[in-house]
Motif scaffolding. Structure first.
Motif, PDB file in Angstrom:
ATOM      1  N   ASP A 380       0.720  -1.123  -0.082  1.00 17.75           N
ATOM      2  CA  ASP A 380       0.103   0.032   0.097  1.00 17.75           C
ATOM      3  C   ASP A 380       0.911   1.216   0.146  1.00 17.75           C
ATOM      4  OD1 ASP A 380       0.886  -0.183   2.544  1.00 17.75           O
ATOM      5  OD2 ASP A 380      -0.845   0.134   3.602  1.00 17.75           O
ATOM      6  N   SER A 381       1.990   1.229  -0.575  1.00 19.45           N
ATOM      7  CA  SER A 381       2.925   2.465  -0.437  1.00 19.45           C
ATOM      8  C   SER A 381       3.348   2.733  -1.962  1.00 19.45           C
ATOM      9  CB  SER A 381       4.225   2.346   0.492  1.00 19.45           C
ATOM     10  OG  SER A 381       4.893   1.142   0.124  1.00 19.45           O
ATOM     11  N   ILE A 382       3.008   1.887  -2.794  1.00 16.52           N
ATOM     12  CA  ILE A 382       3.731   2.017  -4.187  1.00 16.52           C
ATOM     13  C   ILE A 382       2.364   1.966  -5.268  1.00 16.52           C
ATOM     14  CG2 ILE A 382       5.132   1.075  -6.029  1.00 16.52           C
ATOM     15  CD1 ILE A 382       6.895   0.334  -4.063  1.00 16.52           C
ATOM     16  N   VAL A 383       2.208   2.766  -6.054  1.00 17.49           N
ATOM     17  CA  VAL A 383       1.063   2.890  -7.069  1.00 17.49           C
ATOM     18  C   VAL A 383       1.734   2.862  -8.679  1.00 17.49           C
ATOM     19  CG1 VAL A 383      -0.611   4.248  -7.972  1.00 17.49           C
ATOM     20  CG2 VAL A 383      -0.336   4.337  -5.690  1.00 17.49           C
ATOM     21  N   ASP A 384       1.267   1.889  -9.277  1.00 14.20           N
ATOM     22  CA  ASP A 384       2.053   1.815 -10.674  1.00 14.20           C
ATOM     23  C   ASP A 384       0.981   2.151 -11.474  1.00 14.20           C
ATOM     24  OD1 ASP A 384       4.337   0.548 -10.007  1.00 14.20           O
ATOM     25  OD2 ASP A 384       3.499  -1.651  -9.833  1.00 14.20           O
ATOM     26  N   VAL A 385       1.396   2.875 -12.732  1.00 12.78           N
ATOM     27  CA  VAL A 385       0.272   3.595 -13.542  1.00 12.78           C
ATOM     28  C   VAL A 385       0.522   3.154 -15.127  1.00 12.78           C
ATOM     29  CG1 VAL A 385      -0.387   5.847 -14.499  1.00 12.78           C
ATOM     30  CG2 VAL A 385       0.260   5.748 -11.996  1.00 12.78           C
ATOM     31  N   LEU A 386      -0.776   2.960 -15.784  1.00 13.58           N
ATOM     32  CA  LEU A 386      -0.639   2.511 -16.999  1.00 13.58           C
ATOM     33  C   LEU A 386      -1.578   3.141 -17.766  1.00 13.58           C
ATOM     34  CD1 LEU A 386       0.005   0.284 -19.304  1.00 13.58           C
ATOM     35  CD2 LEU A 386      -1.714  -1.367 -18.355  1.00 13.58           C
ATOM     36  N   TYR A 387      -0.942   3.694 -19.089  1.00 10.06           N
ATOM     37  CA  TYR A 387      -1.859   4.384 -20.018  1.00 10.06           C
ATOM     38  C   TYR A 387      -1.700   3.422 -21.270  1.00 10.06           C
ATOM     39  CZ  TYR A 387      -2.442   8.217 -16.702  1.00 10.06           C
ATOM     40  OH  TYR A 387      -2.485   9.099 -15.797  1.00 10.06           O
ATOM     41  N   VAL A 388      -2.720   2.931 -21.922  1.00  6.72           N
ATOM     42  CA  VAL A 388      -2.769   2.168 -22.980  1.00  6.72           C
ATOM     43  C   VAL A 388      -3.415   2.896 -24.142  1.00  6.72           C
ATOM     44  CG1 VAL A 388      -3.295  -0.026 -24.500  1.00  6.72           C
ATOM     45  CG2 VAL A 388      -2.974  -0.006 -22.138  1.00  6.72           C
ATOM     46  N   LEU A 389      -2.862   3.575 -25.227  1.00 10.16           N
ATOM     47  CA  LEU A 389      -3.242   4.375 -26.202  1.00 10.16           C
ATOM     48  C   LEU A 389      -3.340   3.772 -27.593  1.00 10.16           C
ATOM     49  CD1 LEU A 389      -1.138   7.439 -25.198  1.00 10.16           C
ATOM     50  CD2 LEU A 389      -3.081   6.771 -24.187  1.00 10.16           C
ATOM     51  N   LYS A 390      -4.430   4.340 -28.250  1.00 10.78           N
ATOM     52  CA  LYS A 390      -4.479   3.777 -29.905  1.00 10.78           C
ATOM     53  C   LYS A 390      -4.701   5.083 -30.493  1.00 10.78           C
ATOM     54  CE  LYS A 390      -7.582   1.440 -33.035  1.00 10.78           C
ATOM     55  NZ  LYS A 390      -8.935   0.580 -32.951  1.00 10.78           N
ATOM     56  N   PRO A 391      -3.585   5.200 -31.648  1.00  9.47           N
ATOM     57  CA  PRO A 391      -3.574   6.059 -32.508  1.00  9.47           C
ATOM     58  C   PRO A 391      -4.794   6.289 -33.236  1.00  9.47           C
ATOM     59  CG  PRO A 391      -1.307   4.784 -32.734  1.00  9.47           C
ATOM     60  CD  PRO A 391      -2.598   3.958 -31.715  1.00  9.47           C
ATOM     61  N   LEU A 392      -5.252   7.722 -33.499  1.00  7.62           N
ATOM     62  CA  LEU A 392      -6.300   7.847 -34.317  1.00  7.62           C
ATOM     63  C   LEU A 392      -5.750   8.077 -35.643  1.00  7.62           C
ATOM     64  CD1 LEU A 392      -7.779  10.975 -32.355  1.00  7.62           C
ATOM     65  CD2 LEU A 392      -8.714   8.772 -32.304  1.00  7.62           C
ATOM     66  N   PRO A 393      -6.882   7.561 -36.632  1.00  6.70           N
ATOM     67  CA  PRO A 393      -6.535   7.467 -38.287  1.00  6.70           C
ATOM     68  C   PRO A 393      -5.393   8.838 -38.488  1.00  6.70           C
ATOM     69  CG  PRO A 393      -8.818   7.396 -38.027  1.00  6.70           C
ATOM     70  CD  PRO A 393      -8.325   7.740 -36.807  1.00  6.70           C
ATOM     71  N   LYS A 394      -4.353   8.367 -39.505  1.00  3.28           N
ATOM     72  CA  LYS A 394      -3.572   9.650 -39.853  1.00  3.28           C
ATOM     73  C   LYS A 394      -4.266  10.728 -40.564  1.00  3.28           C
ATOM     74  CE  LYS A 394       0.434  11.027 -41.353  1.00  3.28           C
ATOM     75  NZ  LYS A 394       1.656  11.358 -40.392  1.00  3.28           N
ATOM     76  N   TYR A 395      -5.325  10.429 -41.453  1.00  8.68           N
ATOM     77  CA  TYR A 395      -5.957  11.347 -41.973  1.00  8.68           C
ATOM     78  C   TYR A 395      -7.275  11.477 -41.755  1.00  8.68           C
ATOM     79  CZ  TYR A 395      -1.986  11.327 -45.041  1.00  8.68           C
ATOM     80  OH  TYR A 395      -0.686  11.485 -45.493  1.00  8.68           O
ATOM     81  N   GLU A 396      -8.011  12.552 -41.402  1.00  9.61           N
ATOM     82  CA  GLU A 396      -9.337  12.824 -41.300  1.00  9.61           C
ATOM     83  C   GLU A 396      -9.908  13.867 -42.021  1.00  9.61           C
ATOM     84  OE1 GLU A 396     -12.401  13.675 -37.495  1.00  9.61           O
ATOM     85  OE2 GLU A 396     -10.245  13.250 -37.109  1.00  9.61           O
ATOM     86  N   LEU A 397     -10.840  13.497 -43.096  1.00 13.51           N
ATOM     87  CA  LEU A 397     -11.532  14.481 -43.960  1.00 13.51           C
ATOM     88  C   LEU A 397     -12.886  14.890 -43.485  1.00 13.51           C
ATOM     89  CD1 LEU A 397     -11.199  16.055 -46.868  1.00 13.51           C
ATOM     90  CD2 LEU A 397     -12.108  13.928 -47.547  1.00 13.51           C
ATOM     91  N   LYS A 398     -13.200  15.842 -43.385  1.00  9.49           N
ATOM     92  CA  LYS A 398     -14.583  16.344 -43.092  1.00  9.49           C
ATOM     93  C   LYS A 398     -15.184  17.283 -44.150  1.00  9.49           C
ATOM     94  CE  LYS A 398     -14.181  15.999 -38.044  1.00  9.49           C
ATOM     95  NZ  LYS A 398     -14.363  16.926 -36.623  1.00  9.49           N
ATOM     96  N   LEU A 399     -16.437  16.888 -44.615  1.00  9.05           N
ATOM     97  CA  LEU A 399     -17.304  17.739 -45.540  1.00  9.05           C
ATOM     98  C   LEU A 399     -18.639  18.200 -44.776  1.00  9.05           C
ATOM     99  CD1 LEU A 399     -16.917  15.365 -48.792  1.00  9.05           C
ATOM    100  CD2 LEU A 399     -15.596  17.266 -48.135  1.00  9.05           C
ATOM    101  N   GLY A 400     -18.632  19.589 -45.129  1.00  8.35           N
ATOM    102  CA  GLY A 400     -19.893  19.946 -44.306  1.00  8.35           C
ATOM    103  C   GLY A 400     -20.408  21.303 -44.973  1.00  8.35           C
TER     104      GLY A 400
END
Length: 868
Positions: A380-400
């Motif tokens: 109860d004195s050591i806290v381990d931290v983990l972040y797992v990330l997924k890259p978003l698409p390289k290109y994102e096109l929006k038409l509006g």
């Protein structure tokens, strides 16, 4: 309004009186329309305090189990009126109809319900108005006399909770059989409160006790104060936050480690109170937790970690990547939490926020946990931290394609193409490029009663960096927890809004830092804009109103100087030359009668307008922006907003150049860069807003805007694109943008005033918002304000539009009105109808517009989003 005035002019007020009468009858006659025979409509809950009132008494109404229909517009239950306007024979059917999902609510369902309720003659009817009133409305609240007793008991329990241990609460029903209405009177006597006689604390852990003692001055509890449970709850929260900020991981997570014991055996009026803090029944000691391993994984799928990743590390943080798409340093900058440092939950939350703000990743997992060791028992004195990330698409096109209502355009259409390219240089940099156009209509410069096609086509590029672009290490000056970012902007646009049109270029380097969720700083190190006017020589062809004024002034002047008129008609002298001669001829101007001097004043305004509308200008400025924003934060129901900005332009350019142009008719020669005059000014903007929530979900908003632009050095006036104007859907809504309000009360001909701008602006807005349901919301508002000029450094002024402290209040334009907001998904459609109340540009004695009030001819404002 005097009786005499009404007797002389009753036709001017019959519409208002008729409307008021209609509203009164609607309120008086329809509220009990659907109250069953023998039942009563609950109209009021009255609270009568038989001893002195306490500061918290307003909250007691929340503990009443039956509340009257909510009142809108401050005085009447409008939603009940809507409900009563629906045909009562369809009430049961519509109640069932609304229980179905929205995608099922169609004509087929309505027809099946008609058959179910034996309404065959109604098959095929849409019931549009009945459905609309039914959805907007709320059914009448019928008095349930048995619930009044329960309400009294709930009020009594709340008083005990607040520190009054022996209150008296009773009730009485006031029934009006004739009108089928009822009220409930609650009689409340607090009696003497219970006080904290002595305050003790029993904290077995010496470290926790010492930390509490250090912050004892922040305690919310004192001997001699009322024993209020809500204060005790706040103290528990304060202690919990204090301990977690000092390394105690998940302190009081069970809400059982902190509690209070009150000894009421000897007295119920003077009670000793003891704070108890214990980890468990065995009083095990607390341990300060430190951060252990920090792992950040960049994967395509959650299962790729750890088997498909390669480990790297930087400054005590371990990174796991499947490839080298992202530089390790760029990921390290986002991590606020640090290994071997004392645990602080805020650092974990900020790290998560930083990863989201990078707009490069979605977070698959964000976990902090106690390290397991020596079997299954936790360390109860050591806290381990983990972040797992997924890259978003390289290109994102929006038409509006957006439909909008801007300050200048009327209803317009804006097609756009936006492309986001992520991780351009492998450091989580994002390149955003866009091409957009806006097409709509604007008031014609040739005839202000007509509208013409207007458009703007623009291209913008923004390169955003999740760090500050500086040639040195800045983390000691600006910590990572401030989430510093930078952006480089480059853009160009072509617009044709007022006949002449403009070509604009802009570029800039911006830095931003968020101190916390409320406070942010933004510094634009250099913001360069170049604005070039097209078709300058055709000014009078487009601004035909100015041309009419010019012709009248020239004709009057040529009557006394025919030789100059002959030279002008033969083309020997220009319009500008004659204009300058007239302005220099003081004897001629002073000899004019009042109409003639008014015409000269309008002529001067048209010349100012001409110089501003045809100017080319280069603006190179530095801008600092400070924002404090509580809007949308759950801890701030009565939110406050402050936006302060200062802009300083032209100083660097003034060091390197002395070349001047020829100037204009009413402007002095200016120094230029590449033949373009550059602007020098300092500009201050302050925008403050305060939101008040009451009656559940109703809101009163107060807004104050103060803007001052001070030209100096190379500029005698503010550039048009940096000046202030009046009117529009987010400003003083009774006037359209550039629609005839101001500047000041200068009485310049409205044809000239149409496109006038100025360098001082004051605007006050008051808006009362009333939700009808989750989708529809009404509003009442009043807008007050105007623009002015300031006296120039040489002591000269403009044309009667200078700001003066002893006059500005009487020069404020006032407009009021009402509006409707429609909330669909994340978009709010807004329709505001506004009326002029006080117009300072009208002649004295005719500025209050009540006698000219036309309820069916409002100023229409269509927009998206709230005005403020």
């Amino acid at each position: 309004m005097s009786c005499k005035h009404y007797k002389n002019s009753p036709q001017k007020y019959y519409k208002i009186i008729s409307f008021a009468t209609f509203v009164g009858l609607l309120y008086a006659c329809s509220t009990t329309k659907k109250v069953p025979e023998g039942e009563y409509l609950l109209t009021r809950n009255n609270f009568k305090f038989e001893d002195k009132k306490e500061s918290f008494d307003e909250e007691l109404k929340d503990y009443v189990q039956q509340k009257p229909n909510k009142k809108q517009l401050l005085f009447m239950p409008l939603s009940l009126g809507f409900y009563n306007m629906a045909n009562p024979k369809y009430d049961t059917l519509l109640n069932e109809y609304m229980t179905y999902p929205s995608e099922m609510r169609n004509q087929k369902l309505r027809d099946s319900l008609f058959l179910k309720y034996d309404m065959k003659s109604s098959v095929g009817k849409t019931l549009f108005m009945d459905r609309l009133f039914h959805s907007w409305g709320t059914p009448p609240v019928i008095l349930d006399q048995t619930r009044s007793e329960k309400s009294a008991e709930s009020i009594k329990k709340r008083l005990i909770y607040r520190g009054f241990w022996d209150p008296d609460v009773s009730f009485k029903h006031a029934l009006d059989t004739a009108s089928r209405k009822a009220a409930v009177d609650y009689f409340i006597r607090h009696n003497d409160p219970t006080y904290i006689k002595d305050y003790y604390y029993n904290i077995t852990d010496p470290t926790v006790k010492g930390l509490y003692w250090q912050k004892l001055d922040k305690s919310l509890i004192r001997s001699g104060q009322r024993l209020d449970q809500t204060v005790l709850e706040k103290e528990v929260t304060r202690i919990t936050d204090l301990m977690r900020e000092n390394g105690y991981y998940r302190f009081n997570s069970s809400n059982e480690e902190i509690y209070f014991v009150a000894d009421s055996l000897k007295s119920k009026k003077q009670v000793p109170l003891t704070l108890e803090i214990h980890k468990d029944s065995a009083d095990h000691p607390y341990k300060v937790a430190t951060i252990g391993n920090i792992d950040v994984a960049i994967v395509n799928e959650a299962g790729d970690f750890p088997k498909n990743t390669v480990k790297d590390s930087l400054r005590r943080i371990r990174f796991h990547k499947m490839d080298n798409s992202y530089k390790t340093a760029s990921l390290w900058r986002a991590v606020i939490v640090d290994s071997k440092k004392v645990y602080d939950q805020k650092s974990l939350d900020l790290t998560k926020r930083n990863f989201i703000a990078m707009n490069n990743f979605s977070i698959l997992k964000a976990r902090d946990s106690l390290r397991r060791g020596g079997g299954t028992s936790p360390n109860d004195s050591i806290v381990d931290v983990l972040y797992v990330l997924k890259p978003l698409p390289k290109y994102e096109l929006k038409l509006g394609t957006d439909i909008n209502y801007s300050q200048i355009l009327n209803l317009g259409v804006s097609p756009s193409v936006d492309l986001t390219t992520r991780n351009v240089f492998k450091g989580a940099e994002n390149l955003s490029t866009s091409i957009s156009g806006t097409f709509g209509s604007i008031r014609s410069t040739k005839n202000i009663d007509k509208r013409e096609l207007a458009y703007e086509i623009s291209a913008q590029a923004s390169l955003n960096f999740p760090r500050l672009l500086l040639p040195f290490n800045y983390y000691k000056l600006l910590p990572k927890r401030y989430t510093p970012t930078s952006s480089i902007l480059l853009g160009a646009s072509v617009q044709n809004n007022i006949g002449l049109g403009r070509v604009n270029f802009n570029t800039g380097l911006n830095y931003q830092a968020n101190v916390n969720d409320q406070v942010s700083h933004r510094l634009t190190l250099f913001n360069t804009q170049v604005s070039l006017t097209k078709n300058k020589d055709a000014y009078y062809d487009y601004f035909s109103n100015d041309e009419d004024i010019r012709k009248d002034v020239f004709a009057g002047y040529f009557a006394g100087k025919p030789e100059l008129g002959a030279q002008f008609n033969s083309g020997q002298v220009s319009i500008d030359y004659v204009s300058e001669e007239i302005l220099k001829d003081i004897d001629y101007i002073t000899s004019l009668d009042k109409p003639g001097q008014d015409l000269i004043l309008a002529f001067m305004g048209s010349l100012v307008n001409k110089d501003r509308q045809t100017q080319d200008v280069l603006i190179s400025s530095m801008i600092y922006n400070f924002v404090y924003n509580e809007i949308g934060k759950k801890d701030y129901p009565n939110a406050f907003y402050f936006n302060g900005k200062i802009e300083l332009a032209g100083n660097i350019l003034s060091i390197f150049n002395q070349k001047r142009d020829a100037g204009g008719v009413v402007t002095s020669p200016q120094r230029t860069i590449f033949g373009i005059p550059y602007a020098q000014f300092v500009k201050f903007d302050i925008d403050t807003r305060k939101y008040f929530k009451f009656n559940g979900n109703q809101t009163l908003v107060l807004r104050q805007f103060i803007g001052v632009g001070i030209p100096y050095g190379n500029s005698t006036d503010m550039p048009v694109i940096k000046s202030y104007f009046n009117g529009g859907s987010n400003d003083i809504r009774a006037w359209v943008a550039f629609g005839g309000l101001g500047p000041s009360d200068s009485q310049i001909d409205e044809r000239v005033r149409t496109y006038m701008t100025n360098n001082v602006k004051l605007t006050t807005n008051i808006e009362y918002r009333v939700p009808f349901n989750e989708m529809y919301e009404g509003a009442l508002f009043t807008d007050i304000g105007n623009t002015w000029s300031i006296r120039k450094p040489d002591g000269t002024g403009g044309y009667g539009d200078e700001f003066k402290f002893n006059k500005f209040l009487g020069q404020m334009g006032i407009g009021s009105g009402f509006g409707l907001r429609v909330n669909v998904a994340y978009i709010t459609f807004r329709l505001d109808l506004a009326y002029k109340i006080y117009d300072p540009n009208k002649p004295e004695g005719d500025r209050w517009r009540f006698k000219n009030f036309q309820p069916f001819k409002p100023t229409l404002n269509i927009a998206f989003g709230y005005p403020f």
